[in-house]
Write a protein that holds these residues in place. Structure first.
Motif, PDB file in Angstrom:
ATOM      1  N   ASP A 148      27.773  -7.564  84.414  1.00 49.30           N
ATOM      2  CA  ASP A 148      28.205  -7.330  83.045  1.00 49.30           C
ATOM      3  C   ASP A 148      27.695  -8.510  82.210  1.00 49.30           C
ATOM      4  O   ASP A 148      28.084  -9.652  82.460  1.00 49.30           O
ATOM      5  CB  ASP A 148      29.738  -7.272  83.040  1.00 49.30           C
ATOM      6  N   PRO A 149      26.816  -8.286  81.238  1.00 47.25           N
ATOM      7  CA  PRO A 149      26.223  -9.388  80.464  1.00 47.25           C
ATOM      8  C   PRO A 149      27.169  -9.913  79.388  1.00 47.25           C
ATOM      9  O   PRO A 149      26.854  -9.894  78.196  1.00 47.25           O
ATOM     10  CB  PRO A 149      24.991  -8.730  79.851  1.00 47.25           C
ATOM     11  N   TRP A 150      28.305 -10.392  79.825  1.00 45.78           N
ATOM     12  CA  TRP A 150      29.396 -10.783  78.925  1.00 45.78           C
ATOM     13  C   TRP A 150      28.902 -11.638  77.762  1.00 45.78           C
ATOM     14  O   TRP A 150      29.219 -11.401  76.617  1.00 45.78           O
ATOM     15  CB  TRP A 150      30.441 -11.526  79.750  1.00 45.78           C
ATOM     16  N   GLY A 151      28.131 -12.683  78.030  1.00 44.02           N
ATOM     17  CA  GLY A 151      27.457 -13.392  76.955  1.00 44.02           C
ATOM     18  C   GLY A 151      27.925 -14.803  76.693  1.00 44.02           C
ATOM     19  O   GLY A 151      29.104 -15.144  76.879  1.00 44.02           O
ATOM     20  N   PRO A 152      27.024 -15.679  76.237  1.00 46.85           N
ATOM     21  CA  PRO A 152      27.321 -17.094  76.023  1.00 46.85           C
ATOM     22  C   PRO A 152      28.260 -17.394  74.864  1.00 46.85           C
ATOM     23  O   PRO A 152      28.837 -18.477  74.797  1.00 46.85           O
ATOM     24  CB  PRO A 152      25.932 -17.708  75.788  1.00 46.85           C
ATOM     25  N   LYS A 153      28.419 -16.465  73.930  1.00 55.48           N
ATOM     26  CA  LYS A 153      29.332 -16.690  72.810  1.00 55.48           C
ATOM     27  C   LYS A 153      30.793 -16.530  73.215  1.00 55.48           C
ATOM     28  O   LYS A 153      31.703 -16.898  72.457  1.00 55.48           O
ATOM     29  CB  LYS A 153      29.017 -15.719  71.665  1.00 55.48           C
ATOM     30  N   ALA A 154      31.018 -15.987  74.385  1.00 58.42           N
ATOM     31  CA  ALA A 154      32.377 -15.669  74.826  1.00 58.42           C
ATOM     32  C   ALA A 154      33.028 -16.792  75.626  1.00 58.42           C
ATOM     33  O   ALA A 154      34.082 -16.603  76.234  1.00 58.42           O
ATOM     34  CB  ALA A 154      32.374 -14.379  75.641  1.00 58.42           C
ATOM     35  N   GLU A 155      32.423 -17.980  75.647  1.00 59.50           N
ATOM     36  CA  GLU A 155      33.056 -19.163  76.235  1.00 59.50           C
ATOM     37  C   GLU A 155      32.582 -20.386  75.449  1.00 59.50           C
ATOM     38  O   GLU A 155      31.485 -20.387  74.886  1.00 59.50           O
ATOM     39  CB  GLU A 155      32.730 -19.312  77.721  1.00 59.50           C
ATOM     40  N   ALA A 156      33.422 -21.418  75.419  1.00 59.53           N
ATOM     41  CA  ALA A 156      33.080 -22.587  74.609  1.00 59.53           C
ATOM     42  C   ALA A 156      33.920 -23.792  75.008  1.00 59.53           C
ATOM     43  O   ALA A 156      34.937 -23.670  75.700  1.00 59.53           O
ATOM     44  CB  ALA A 156      33.292 -22.284  73.128  1.00 59.53           C
ATOM     45  N   ILE A 157      33.480 -24.958  74.549  1.00 57.72           N
ATOM     46  CA  ILE A 157      34.275 -26.182  74.657  1.00 57.72           C
ATOM     47  C   ILE A 157      34.826 -26.447  73.262  1.00 57.72           C
ATOM     48  O   ILE A 157      34.062 -26.554  72.292  1.00 57.72           O
ATOM     49  CB  ILE A 157      33.429 -27.378  75.134  1.00 57.72           C
ATOM     50  N   ILE A 158      36.142 -26.529  73.171  1.00 61.23           N
ATOM     51  CA  ILE A 158      36.780 -26.684  71.865  1.00 61.23           C
ATOM     52  C   ILE A 158      37.603 -27.976  71.806  1.00 61.23           C
ATOM     53  O   ILE A 158      38.017 -28.518  72.841  1.00 61.23           O
ATOM     54  CB  ILE A 158      37.685 -25.484  71.526  1.00 61.23           C
ATOM     55  N   VAL A 159      37.830 -28.439  70.578  1.00 59.42           N
ATOM     56  CA  VAL A 159      38.696 -29.587  70.321  1.00 59.42           C
ATOM     57  C   VAL A 159      39.646 -29.203  69.193  1.00 59.42           C
ATOM     58  O   VAL A 159      39.431 -28.208  68.474  1.00 59.42           O
ATOM     59  CB  VAL A 159      37.874 -30.845  69.927  1.00 59.42           C
ATOM     60  N   GLN A 160      40.689 -29.972  69.022  1.00 55.74           N
ATOM     61  CA  GLN A 160      41.617 -29.683  67.932  1.00 55.74           C
ATOM     62  C   GLN A 160      40.931 -29.883  66.579  1.00 55.74           C
ATOM     63  O   GLN A 160      39.991 -30.675  66.457  1.00 55.74           O
ATOM     64  CB  GLN A 160      42.843 -30.583  68.048  1.00 55.74           C
ATOM     65  N   LYS A 161      41.397 -29.172  65.573  1.00 56.23           N
ATOM     66  CA  LYS A 161      40.718 -29.156  64.275  1.00 56.23           C
ATOM     67  C   LYS A 161      40.637 -30.542  63.623  1.00 56.23           C
ATOM     68  O   LYS A 161      39.724 -30.824  62.850  1.00 56.23           O
ATOM     69  CB  LYS A 161      41.393 -28.165  63.331  1.00 56.23           C
TER      70      LYS A 161
END
Length: 356
Positions: A148-161
């Motif tokens: 299933d080519p879920w895709g690179p936009k569907a995961e990320a490294i996030i920080v608080q705003k």
């Protein structure tokens, strides 16, 4: 008459061997067993054939064995397609048409589902890219049957705003939360490499999505690597900033997997499963709002966030290509490099060739 004659001969041979047995115990015992058993099997076969000569190649008998199959499906609530497939009951109906049944079992994550597959209690399931790598290394007899080519936009490294961290390079010495051995674990490694850092330059905090969310909101970690729909939920609820997603770093694919013996014994059933999965996949791709409403009460995530997640992912139930296999091998090699994987594996050795 033939059966009676064979029985008489067996009795005579046994009596003769028994008399010799008293003189040469050990050798005669082996002969007695082998000859007696062999002739007994002949009589049994003759008796069976004499009473049921049509049973050997009976199409009706074979159909009953196949038709009575119970297909065990493992699923996770956050895995959109199998969750929707269970709700729609289309697979249950397709299997029931040939006399079989479907049993659905929910799992909290991919690894325990594949452990159940190893134990024989799951025939088919879906996970992210990492669980099958660790399962293969552990000797789990599974097979990749589609991706299933879920895709690179569907995961990320996030920080608080309001975090001062603006880039991956600024994660050096920081505490980063992610699930150990997960797709986001791989994303973290590749993101650090792209910024000229090593895996040892950060302080990993191995946490499940729920625990990581609490640590992130509580300020107990500096960053969080997470996948959808938990990514979309965190962004919607906290205004979290993305310092990088997986674009040009990780493919973030999902995989449909099956128990090896199930694939070998029931390839026709497997194809039925994949056909039904593909139908639901196409429905989901065209109806993100409906999918979001369906998942909202199950996941406890607002439909608005779920719709964002559904719209930025890719869809498909596709056969593994050489490129896909090579990338999955790269994921495996990376986990071995950072000593999470205990040994080297070859992904291509467990790829099903039937889905072409």
């Amino acid at each position: 008459m033939l059966i009676q004659l064979l029985k008489t001969r067996i009795l005579g041979i046994r009596q003769l061997l028994y008399s010799n047995f008293r003189q040469r115990k050990s050798r005669s015992l082996s002969v007695l067993f082998a000859v007696g058993l062999g002739l007994s099997l002949v009589v049994s076969a003759c008796s069976s054939n004499a009473t049921k000569p049509e049973a050997v190649n009976s199409p009706t008998s074979k159909q009953n064995v196949t038709g009575s199959i119970t297909v065990n499906i493992g699923f996770q609530k956050a895995a959109t397609i199998l969750n929707a497939l269970k709700s729609k009951s289309s697979l249950d109906q397709a299997i029931a048409a040939s006399g079989g049944t479907v049993k659905w079992t929910e799992f909290p994550a991919g690894l325990p589902m594949l452990e159940a597959m190893n134990a024989g209690s799951v025939d088919f399931g879906y996970t992210g890219e990492s669980p099958p790598i660790f399962a293969q290394a552990a000797g789990n007899p599974l097979v990749y049957v589609a991706y299933d080519p879920w895709g690179p936009k569907a995961e990320a490294i996030i920080v608080q705003k309001n975090s001062p961290i603006k880039s991956v390079a600024e994660l050096k010495g920081k505490k980063v939360a992610f699930a150990k051995g997960s797709n986001t674990n791989y994303l973290v490694v590749k993101a650090l490499e792209s910024a000229g850092l090593k895996y040892s330059d950060i302080k990993p905090a191995f946490l499940t999505p729920a625990d990581a969310r609490a640590a992130f909101e509580g300020g107990n970690v500096d960053a969080w690597a997470i996948w959808d729909p938990y990514l979309a939920a965190a962004q919607e609820a906290t205004g979290a900033r993305t310092i990088t997603d997986a674009t040009n770093l990780a493919p973030n694919r999902g995989y449909y997997l099956a128990r090896k013996s199930f694939v070998e014994e029931h390839p026709d059933v497997l194809k039925t499963i994949l056909d039904e999965v593909s139908k639901v996949d196409k429905w989901a791709a065209s109806n993100p709002a409906e999918v979001a409403k369906f998942l909202e009460p199950q996941l406890g995530i607002k439909a608005a966030a779920l719709e964002v997640a559904e719209k930025r992912r890719k869809y498909g139930v596709l056969p593994l290509t050489e490129e896909v296999i090579a990338k999955q091998q790269e994921v495996a090699d990376t986990f071995q490099k950072i000593k999470l994987l205990p040994k080297q594996i070859q992904v291509k050795e467990i790829v099903w060739k039937g889905n072409k």
